[in-house]
Design a protein around this motif. Structure first.
Motif, PDB file in Angstrom:
ATOM      1  N   GLU A 205      52.817  35.027 108.240  1.00 31.96           N
ATOM      2  CA  GLU A 205      53.289  36.401 108.399  1.00 31.96           C
ATOM      3  C   GLU A 205      52.643  37.360 107.412  1.00 31.96           C
ATOM      4  OE1 GLU A 205      54.939  37.547 110.816  1.00 31.96           O
ATOM      5  OE2 GLU A 205      55.468  35.622 111.735  1.00 31.96           O
ATOM      6  N   VAL A 206      52.436  36.918 106.172  1.00 29.36           N
ATOM      7  CA  VAL A 206      51.855  37.825 105.181  1.00 29.36           C
ATOM      8  C   VAL A 206      50.383  38.091 105.496  1.00 29.36           C
ATOM      9  CG1 VAL A 206      51.084  36.156 103.425  1.00 29.36           C
ATOM     10  CG2 VAL A 206      51.956  38.387 102.717  1.00 29.36           C
ATOM     11  N   HIS A 209      50.482  40.611 108.295  1.00 35.22           N
ATOM     12  CA  HIS A 209      50.946  41.919 107.816  1.00 35.22           C
ATOM     13  C   HIS A 209      49.831  42.688 107.116  1.00 35.22           C
ATOM     14  CE1 HIS A 209      53.964  44.813 106.355  1.00 35.22           C
ATOM     15  NE2 HIS A 209      53.273  44.820 105.228  1.00 35.22           N
ATOM     16  N   ALA A 218      52.670  35.110  99.681  1.00 42.88           N
ATOM     17  CA  ALA A 218      53.386  36.351  99.390  1.00 42.88           C
ATOM     18  C   ALA A 218      53.778  36.358  97.919  1.00 42.88           C
ATOM     19  CB  ALA A 218      54.621  36.477 100.274  1.00 42.88           C
ATOM     20  N   TRP A 233      60.478  39.842  96.239  1.00 44.76           N
ATOM     21  CA  TRP A 233      59.066  40.143  96.470  1.00 44.76           C
ATOM     22  C   TRP A 233      58.567  41.116  95.404  1.00 44.76           C
ATOM     23  CZ3 TRP A 233      57.784  36.392  99.182  1.00 44.76           C
ATOM     24  CH2 TRP A 233      58.336  36.052 100.409  1.00 44.76           C
ATOM     25  N   PHE A 238      55.015  45.116  97.901  1.00 49.17           N
ATOM     26  CA  PHE A 238      55.859  45.245  99.092  1.00 49.17           C
ATOM     27  C   PHE A 238      56.690  46.528  99.131  1.00 49.17           C
ATOM     28  CE2 PHE A 238      54.978  40.704  98.783  1.00 49.17           C
ATOM     29  CZ  PHE A 238      54.620  40.410 100.089  1.00 49.17           C
ATOM     30  N   GLU A 241      60.143  47.044 101.081  1.00 48.81           N
ATOM     31  CA  GLU A 241      60.698  45.854 101.716  1.00 48.81           C
ATOM     32  C   GLU A 241      62.057  45.582 101.074  1.00 48.81           C
ATOM     33  OE1 GLU A 241      61.077  42.286 103.964  1.00 48.81           O
ATOM     34  OE2 GLU A 241      61.700  42.666 101.902  1.00 48.81           O
ATOM     35  N   ILE A 256      58.173  38.876 107.039  1.00 43.23           N
ATOM     36  CA  ILE A 256      57.857  37.994 105.912  1.00 43.23           C
ATOM     37  C   ILE A 256      59.137  37.452 105.290  1.00 43.23           C
ATOM     38  CG2 ILE A 256      56.674  37.836 103.688  1.00 43.23           C
ATOM     39  CD1 ILE A 256      54.954  40.236 104.617  1.00 43.23           C
TER      40      ILE A 256
END
Length: 261
Positions: A205-206, A209, A218, A233, A238, A241, A256
């Motif tokens: 996912e990271v 992204h 991440a 995070w 980020f 987030e 993420i």
């Protein structure tokens, strides 16, 4: 508390653990109901505790129990803490948290309507901590087949314990130290090491992204002390987030964070 497992005590090395018996007030036969107040006896005669070895009955048809409080604790008075949360019990088969606790600091909570989105974001943030986004649970993470990502001790069945930090040590399959040789700063370059979550779903996912197929993982927060560092995070990366350590604006929960769970 009868639906919870009993408390356990161990020796200084974490061995020879045993369950503590549950204690309840014993009411003498010669005490009338009018002499009983609340859960015990009147103040003139303190209750006598006796052992109760009943097995916990659990909570039927329930996957997770969250205990919520709003108490101005000592931790609330440190810095600008708005809330904090943690798991408090795991199931034995796959180490999944089944109970957690969240405390919201009354002195830092706003009741103004315009601040409602921020308060709701804080509630969701703390729920994710109790559900598993926590440095104290990294060592218990498992792969898609249910196999531990961190090796277990044969004598306890748990990951090894970090005596200094008093948390279970995770393997490099969960958190990995990544060093940048040429980290750009004002006036030149320096070498810098980061902690990154490198579980397969988070890596996938990271990379999507940030559109970077070589990104190792991440990055975790490296500032803020206990309760912030390593369990959020990295804010610099980020920003808004929702699982960063400080709230700024328009918090969002990214794929993420969900991949982390």
């Amino acid at each position: 508390d009868h639906h919870l497992n009993p408390c356990y005590v161990c020796n200084s090395t974490g061995h020879n653990c045993r369950a503590l018996p549950r204690m309840r007030p014993r009411i003498p036969d010669d005490v009338s109901p009018t002499e009983i107040t609340g859960n015990g006896l009147s103040e003139t005669e303190p209750p006598v505790l006796e052992e109760e070895m009943e097995e916990p009955i659990g909570v039927e048809d329930t996957d997770f129990v969250l205990y919520v409080s709003a108490v101005e604790t000592e931790r609330c008075r440190r810095g600008l803490t708005v809330a904090y949360a943690s798991h408090c019990q795991q199931e034995s088969a796959l180490d999944r948290p089944v109970a957690g606790h969240a405390n919201f600091c009354p002195g830092e909570l706003s009741t103004k309507y315009r601040d409602l989105p921020s308060v709701l974001s804080t509630v969701k943030h703390e729920m994710l901590h109790a559900l598993g986004f926590s440095v104290s649970l990294f060592a218990f993470y498992r792969d898609d087949n249910g196999e531990p990502l961190t090796e277990r001790r044969p004598d306890t069945g748990n990951p090894p314990l970090d005596e200094e930090l008093q948390i279970h040590k995770w393997s490099s399959r969960v958190v990995k130290n990544i060093t940048r040789k040429n980290w750009m700063i004002r006036g030149g370059f320096m070498e810098r090491t980061f902690h990154m979550i490198v579980t397969p779903r988070v890596v996938k996912e990271v990379r999507n992204h940030f559109n970077c197929s070589t990104l190792e993982g991440a990055e975790l927060e490296d500032q803020g002390g206990d309760g912030t560092a390593l369990t959020h995070w990295e804010k610099r990366v980020f920003e808004n987030e929702a699982m960063t350590g400080t709230h700024t604006q328009n918090s969002v929960f990214s794929r993420i964070s969900f991949a982390m769970m």
